[in-house]
Design an enzyme around this catalytic site. Structure first.
Site, PDB file in Angstrom:
ATOM      1  CB  CYS A   7      -0.977   0.036   1.158  1.00 52.71           C
ATOM      2  SG  CYS A   7      -1.371  -1.529   1.911  1.00 52.71           S
ATOM      3  CD  GLN A  12      -0.663  -8.652  -0.147  1.00 52.39           C
ATOM      4  OE1 GLN A  12      -0.050  -7.604  -0.250  1.00 52.39           O
ATOM      5  NE2 GLN A  12      -1.679  -8.806   0.686  1.00 52.39           N
ATOM      6  CG  HIS A  29      -6.091  -1.476   1.037  1.00 52.66           C
ATOM      7  ND1 HIS A  29      -4.762  -1.322   1.310  1.00 52.66           N
ATOM      8  CD2 HIS A  29      -6.720  -0.428   1.609  1.00 52.66           C
ATOM      9  CE1 HIS A  29      -4.590  -0.222   2.037  1.00 52.66           C
ATOM     10  NE2 HIS A  29      -5.759   0.340   2.237  1.00 52.66           N
TER      11      HIS A  29
END
Ligand SMILES: [Zn+2]
Ligand SMILES: [Zn+2]
Length: 621
Positions: free
Chosen positions: A290, A337, A467
């Site tokens: 992030c 991810q 997110h």
């Protein structure tokens, strides 16, 4: 279940109110007592710990000098069957505390004395099963004869009260059902799960490994696993570009200041590794992507016209997991991810969440997953942000699910520190649920990083962040895929799609010619040119879960221009002899292009047993 038979950290002391036990919990809880009775009768030195029912069975912990052997477990199960046959009553006894302590001490049960001292009131509630007595609140079945189907499964190490430094115990796992038929089905599922274990298949199919030399929880992708990953990544990137996302890349470390601003060093420290010193400045290995995407957003002044901005990255992160919880590809220390961060205006979040939900379901469907369990996780105790913000965000998530008619459950207090989330657990072919996709709303980071955009009114406003991950992580998702398909990947993912098997040395040239033809059509093909018997090669290709096998012998090779093969499929077996290879090329290319997971008319492995390879394929020889 009542306190002494429950892990100590999950309930309060004895006498506390507890939710009503379901019939199967009462049944399995009684089975745990039965197990303890059998162990005490066969191993008089054994001390009993705790033994609760679990989601699909029960366990009981024992303090013993030697670990239980497989033979011990067989004898214990036999003894349990004997006690069931005796139909011993399970009877409540109320005993004054001093007397109860003396009784359990006389039986050498000092762990029980410890529990009674900690948890019981002046009158101690116990239950007997013949000579055997246990400290427990119940309820139980009235007698052992009510137990109809039971199985002792395994034993493993555990710790008294689950605490490090406490005595090492032996935990015996068992399961039980109301009927033998249900038990048999369950045991079949367990067997199937063992057969599909991704660690076992990862080795057998040469997909990945975890090496002592490189470290626990760190995955090495072998060429075949790497090829599947490449296919997943290519598909993922294409879908993102088509879906209005931008692809970004970010480094694996960043100055610790960045993580102070994001709040990770405050809220997420337990999952992070120690900082790295670079010329006197501390850098942090990234646990999340992030802050990097936020920094890209901040790189210039943004206008309301640009929003939503959608930054996607296959970003590798590192999180501290204790060695005890690491598990193959499913719990690791470094993973990639399939991450994205969406920066939008407050009035855009509802539509954006629905859009992400649609993306999740279409992406999962492409990999063969159509069923999910969905959870909305709300504000945890240690959270950032106001109740007002949490409410807005939580409502937006619920509304999106309702818009799409997706049922969900609320998981209270399970949100991240910066916002609430939707978690999607996918159901695999054995009906097991796996946590993969997540969508999270975040007001916290835009605030901490002072994110802005210039609104229509010419004034600065704060964007909202989403997110999200669709697959979760590539490592974990790969593990789930392996187990879902039992290693028999659909054509578009299969690292080798076809093997050409010459019957003898004589047909080797012809086999190569057939392979070239397949290869020219973009099919991943391999010629098995070893001097082995044909049946051996077929069995091996079958074991490697190669979708198509093309056997070429004298008859197939007779007319080189006809280009004939005898075809086999890993699930369907014989597909016909002396068929033109062009037919199979068309089929394989079509199924791959469509990312067909059911192989067209060919049944899935779970619905059909492996075909036998005895006898010649197509009966041509
Ligand atoms: Zn009990
Ligand atoms: Zn994030």
């Amino acid at each position: 279940m009542s306190s002494p038979l429950e892990p100590p950290d999950s309930t309060g002391p004895s006498g506390e109110s507890k939710p009503a036990d379901s019939p199967i919990e009462i049944y399995r809880h009684s089975c745990a007592h039965l197990l303890a009775a059998a162990v005490c009768e066969l191993h008089p030195d054994a001390q009993c710990g705790i033994g609760p029912p679990t989601e699909d069975g029960f366990f009981y912990d024992f303090l013993v000098k030697e670990p239980f052997t497989p033979e011990d477990l067989v004898a214990i199960e036999k003894r349990m069957a004997h006690i069931i046959k005796q139909n011993r009553p399970i009877e409540k006894k109320l005993i004054p505390k001093a007397e109860a302590l003396a009784l359990f001490a006389s039986k050498g049960q000092s762990l029980k004395c410890e529990l009674i001292t900690e948890k019981a009131g002046e009158i101690v509630q116990c239950y007997t099963m013949g000579e055997f007595i246990d400290f427990c609140l119940g309820p139980h079945l009235p007698s052992t004869g009510k137990i109809k189907a039971i199985k002792v499964l395994s034993s493993s190490g555990s710790l008294w009260k689950g605490k490090e430094g406490n005595p090492a115990m032996q935990r015996i796992h068992g399961t039980s059902f109301f009927t033998q038929e249900e038990l048999d089905q369950h045991l079949h599922r367990l067997e199937e799960a063992r057969r599909r274990d991704h660690r076992k298949l990862g080795r057998e199919l040469d997909l990945f490994s975890i090496a002592d030399e490189t470290g626990s929880g760190l995955i090495l992708w072998h060429p075949k696993g790497g090829f599947i990953r490449k296919n997943i990544e290519d598909f993922w990137r294409d879908q993102h570009l088509a879906g209005g996302y931008d692809l970004v890349y970010s480094p694996h470390i960043a100055k610790i200041d960045l993580w102070n601003t994001s709040g990770h060093t405050q809220y997420y420290k337990a999952n992070m590794y120690s900082p790295i010193d670079i010329e006197g400045v501390e850098y942090q290995l990234k646990p999340m992507n992030c802050p990097f995407h936020i920094t890209i957003y901040k790189n210039k002044l943004r206008s309301y016209r640009e929003l939503p901005l959608r930054y996607a990255e296959l970003g590798t992160v590192y999180r501290f997991e204790r060695s005890g919880v690491l598990h193959g590809l499913l719990r690791v220390r470094g993973f990639t991810q399939d991450d994205a961060h969406l920066f939008c205006r407050l009035d855009q979040i509802d539509a954006e969440i629905v859009r992400v939900l649609d993306f999740v379901t279409s992406m999962l469907r492409a990999f063969g997953f159509e069923r999910y369990d969905i959870y909305v996780s709300t504000k945890p105790a240690d959270a950032s942000g106001t109740d007002e913000q949490w409410n807005v965000a939580t409502t937006a998530l619920k509304k999106a699910l309702e818009t799409r008619g997706l049922a969900y459950e609320v998981d209270p207090g399970e949100g991240t520190f910066y916002g609430p989330k939707i978690d999607i657990k996918i159901k695999d072919s054995l009906d097991r649920a796996w946590q993969c996709s997540t969508i999270q709303v975040d007001f916290h980071n835009p605030n901490r990083f002072e994110l802005e955009y210039i609104g229509e009114d010419g004034k600065p406003h704060q964007p909202v962040m989403l997110h999200r991950a669709l697959l979760g992580s590539l490592e974990r998702f790969f593990g789930v895929l392996i187990e879902h398909y039992a290693g028999a990947f659909p054509l578009w993912l299969a690292p080798v799609q076809a093997v050409v098997i010459p019957v003898s040395e004589e047909q080797l040239g012809y086999a190569r010619k057939v392979a070239e033809k397949l290869q020219a059509a973009g099919i991943r093909v391999h010629v098995d040119d070893r001097a082995e018997r044909m049946n051996y090669k077929i069995r091996e290709a079958q074991g490697q879960k190669v979708p198509y096998m093309f056997v070429v012998g004298k008859l197939e090779a007779a007319d080189a221009n006809a280009e004939l093969v005898s075809a086999r499929h890993r699930h369907a077996g014989d597909l016909g002899s002396l068929t033109p290879v062009s037919k199979w090329i068309e089929k394989i290319v079509g199924l791959s292009r469509d990312r067909a997971v059911s192989e067209g008319e060919v049944p899935m492995e779970k619905t059909k047993p492996e075909p036998s390879v005895v006898g010649s394929p197509g009966g041509v020889r």
